[in-house]
Structure formats: structure tokens, C-alpha cells
Design a protein around this motif. Sequence first.
Motif, PDB file in Angstrom:
ATOM      1  N   MET A 105     -28.224  -8.444  10.014  1.00  0.00           N
ATOM      2  CA  MET A 105     -28.433  -7.389   9.007  1.00  0.00           C
ATOM      3  C   MET A 105     -29.719  -7.679   8.222  1.00  0.00           C
ATOM      4  SD  MET A 105     -25.922  -6.240   5.899  1.00  0.00           S
ATOM      5  CE  MET A 105     -26.479  -5.061   4.684  1.00  0.00           C
ATOM      6  N   THR A 106     -30.583  -6.698   8.125  1.00  0.00           N
ATOM      7  CA  THR A 106     -31.853  -6.862   7.423  1.00  0.00           C
ATOM      8  C   THR A 106     -31.689  -6.501   5.953  1.00  0.00           C
ATOM      9  OG1 THR A 106     -33.066  -6.294   9.435  1.00  0.00           O
ATOM     10  CG2 THR A 106     -34.266  -6.171   7.350  1.00  0.00           C
ATOM     11  N   THR A 107     -32.116  -7.387   5.077  1.00  0.00           N
ATOM     12  CA  THR A 107     -32.050  -7.131   3.644  1.00  0.00           C
ATOM     13  C   THR A 107     -33.329  -6.440   3.194  1.00  0.00           C
ATOM     14  OG1 THR A 107     -30.706  -9.121   3.330  1.00  0.00           O
ATOM     15  CG2 THR A 107     -31.796  -8.185   1.376  1.00  0.00           C
ATOM     16  N   ARG A 108     -33.165  -5.299   2.580  1.00  0.00           N
ATOM     17  CA  ARG A 108     -34.330  -4.544   2.119  1.00  0.00           C
ATOM     18  C   ARG A 108     -34.900  -5.205   0.873  1.00  0.00           C
ATOM     19  NH1 ARG A 108     -36.978   0.098   2.603  1.00  0.00           N
ATOM     20  NH2 ARG A 108     -37.791   1.148   0.741  1.00  0.00           N
ATOM     21  N   VAL A 109     -36.209  -5.419   0.860  1.00  0.00           N
ATOM     22  CA  VAL A 109     -36.831  -6.049  -0.305  1.00  0.00           C
ATOM     23  C   VAL A 109     -37.005  -5.009  -1.407  1.00  0.00           C
ATOM     24  CG1 VAL A 109     -38.030  -7.735   1.124  1.00  0.00           C
ATOM     25  CG2 VAL A 109     -39.194  -5.622   0.487  1.00  0.00           C
ATOM     26  N   PRO A 110     -36.940  -5.424  -2.649  1.00  0.00           N
ATOM     27  CA  PRO A 110     -37.113  -4.484  -3.766  1.00  0.00           C
ATOM     28  C   PRO A 110     -38.510  -3.870  -3.750  1.00  0.00           C
ATOM     29  CG  PRO A 110     -36.200  -6.580  -4.516  1.00  0.00           C
ATOM     30  CD  PRO A 110     -36.640  -6.789  -3.110  1.00  0.00           C
ATOM     31  N   VAL A 111     -38.594  -2.637  -4.222  1.00  0.00           N
ATOM     32  CA  VAL A 111     -39.873  -1.937  -4.350  1.00  0.00           C
ATOM     33  C   VAL A 111     -40.218  -1.837  -5.833  1.00  0.00           C
ATOM     34  CG1 VAL A 111     -41.137   0.198  -3.952  1.00  0.00           C
ATOM     35  CG2 VAL A 111     -39.493  -0.627  -2.239  1.00  0.00           C
ATOM     36  N   ILE A 112     -41.420  -2.258  -6.184  1.00  0.00           N
ATOM     37  CA  ILE A 112     -41.898  -2.167  -7.566  1.00  0.00           C
ATOM     38  C   ILE A 112     -43.092  -1.232  -7.575  1.00  0.00           C
ATOM     39  CG2 ILE A 112     -42.856  -3.430  -9.526  1.00  0.00           C
ATOM     40  CD1 ILE A 112     -41.327  -5.874  -8.629  1.00  0.00           C
ATOM     41  N   GLY A 113     -42.901  -0.058  -8.169  1.00  0.00           N
ATOM     42  CA  GLY A 113     -43.932   0.970  -8.158  1.00  0.00           C
ATOM     43  C   GLY A 113     -44.999   0.771  -9.214  1.00  0.00           C
ATOM     44  N   ASP A 114     -45.979   1.652  -9.180  1.00  0.00           N
ATOM     45  CA  ASP A 114     -47.108   1.533 -10.098  1.00  0.00           C
ATOM     46  C   ASP A 114     -46.692   1.695 -11.555  1.00  0.00           C
ATOM     47  OD1 ASP A 114     -48.655   1.178  -7.880  1.00  0.00           O
ATOM     48  OD2 ASP A 114     -49.573   3.171  -7.926  1.00  0.00           O
TER      49      ASP A 114
END
Length: 392
Positions: free
Chosen positions: A1-10
Motif C-alpha cells: 500500500m502506497t502512503t500518499r505524502v502530504p501536499v503543502i500549497g502556496d
Amino acid sequence: MTTRVPVIGDDERRARVGWRHLLAPSARVAWVEEAADAVVGLHATDAATVYLSACARLREPSAAEVERALYEDVSLVRLLSMRRTIFAVTEEFAPYVSSSTARAIAVKERATLLKHLRDHAEGWDEVRLAAAERAVLAALARRGEATTRQLGEDVPELREQMLMSAGKPYEAKQSVGSRLLRLLAADGHVRRGRPRGSWLSSSYPWAPVPQWPDVPVREAKAEVARRWLAAYGPATVEDVKWWTGWTLGDTRRALADVGAEAVELSGGVPALVLPGDAEPVGGPEPWAALLPGLDPTVMGWRGRDWYLGPEDVPALFDRAGNAGPTVWWCGRVVGGWAQRADGEVVWRLFGDVGAEAEAAIAGEAARLAGWLGEVRVTPRFRTPLERELVAK
């Protein structure tokens, strides 16, 4: 299972700048040392930048408060360090900066000076250079502090000259003293004392510096990387490498040593944060800032598109990549500013930012002009927009 990395927007990155770089009014602090630590170090190549950058982050801006830290408590020290740039860092942090970066630069500076002495002066070698350094430090110990000229009275070698580019149209003489004192400063043996004149003066004495504790290089690099990510993260590996001036291998090793965790920026760009630092921080109140040339925030990242429009770079930077004075609104660079000969602080915006922003920017300009008083500031590295604003 692939863990999605957090996204930090502008937007989140801009919110962090307001809080962590102490630019939102509610984030400002009382002491210069807090301001320096918040951005890891204050750029100090231009004497004015230390004062302007610190005061932009202080609740009560005051040149006297900066002078206290630099010359009375000596809790803020200048070091030739990251990217071969002079930074003012807190005394507590200085051993890490020295071990991680400054010492290696000082080794290169010594080799360069020794080559110049051999090529452009007479009778110099490693032994004589070392003897001259010891004599200077002994003279400073006796005097407490002294200018390069005064030290030349005690150590005659300092008065010797190097003829550079002999026979060329740009032929020039350099004093051994000025170069040797800069080397001793790079080595962490001496520091600049209070200027003779205003805080913008380039005439100053030298004073001895107590030697800092020795920190293992790898430990020191990890501490610099940890502090930098705390202030500037999320950021790419390239950002960290550029800011520190380290090799890619040293950069990756330091980031691994602090356990940096993967995140994504806008557009899927891979980046890193400190462990547990991926959660949103929440935006501060709307804020404006007038930051000086070479301010740590505008010079903080290699990748700048999220806070600086590429089309605005030619107006705000010189050809060597040095930033001029910038106007900020809620985490974006929206214009540039300058101080005219009569003391007026003027600015130009690159677009319509709205009435609230314009009022806040005018308030920051008045705040800046207020604490500057009769002082007139011209950036050491002048940029096209700054020159245009002054000329009008």
C-alpha cells in the motif's frame, strides 16, 4: 500500500512566512536575538540590512536595540558563512555555523591570501603570515579594540601593500592589513566593533572574540539544516543546498540526520519538512512588510515563484542576483521601495493589491520612516527599481 505524502500549497507556505519570519504584526518580537534566530541569521554583507531586517520584525523598532546585541552584549556575531555571505547569527548558534560552514571558507580564504601575498608582495610565506596573525591578536588583547590603522602601528607588516593587476588599467594596491583582518574575522578570532560614526559607517575598530566550543562538523550541519527547515520549510533539497552553499552529498546527509520527511509542493514538486511539520499552521492576520535589500526572507529559497513573480525579478534584483528592497503583502512580493534624500520612503506596486493592502503598506512605510529619523539608507547593491524611485 502506497502512503500518499502530504501536499503543502502556496497559500500555506505564505502563511508560514508571516508567522515564522515574524512579519505579521502579531508575530513580531521584542529582542533582536529572537528575530535573528527566527530566520536562522540576518544577512550582514550590507551593514544596513541587519538593522532594517531586524527592525521589520520587532514590536518596537530601534537601531539602539540592534546595537545592543551587536556591540554591548555581543549576543549577535557576524560570520562569513553560508554561500560565502556574511551573516549575523546569535552567539549560541555561532559555533554550529562556524563548524558547519565558516571554517571551511576560512581555509580557502587563507590559501587565497597566501597566494596573493606570494605573488604581489615580498617576503611572505605561511610562517610569516602566522606570525603576523599572532602579533595582531596580541596587540588586540592589549588594546581591547583597535582599527586596522591603529594595529598597523603595533604590527608594521599590516602597512605593507600588495600591487594587484600590475600594469593593467585597473591596477590597484591593497593593504595587507585589511585582508589579514578579514581573514582573522573569517576564522572567528576577531569581530567588528561599534562603527566610528552612524550605524551605517564603514569605519570601525576590531575586537577579539572568545573562542567558541568545538562542534563536530556533521552535528553542526544537522543543526543548521534543522533550524533552516524549521524557519523555511517546506523546501526542496535544491533550496537547502543553495542557501547553505554545501555540496549535494552534505546537504542530503544533514537532512537525513534530522529525519526530514517528504511532502509535495504545488505542482507535485517533492519537498521536505521537519518531522511532524506537515500540518497546516493557519494564516495570520493580513500583513504588509517593507523588507531591505538582501533580507533573509526574499533570499531564503532558490525557487521563488510562489512568492515572487518571475516578471518582476529584473526590477528587484541586480545582475549578480542580489535582491533590492521589496514590498510584501500577505506572503507575496508586490512591489519595491526606496528612501529618497529628503527621507521620504516611496514605493511602487506591480499591480492592484486593493485598498486594505495599500493602507497597510503606507502604514509600514510610515513606521520605517519613523524609526529611521534622520538616517538615510542607500542599499549597497542597487537595483533598477530602487534607482528609479530615488531619481524621481
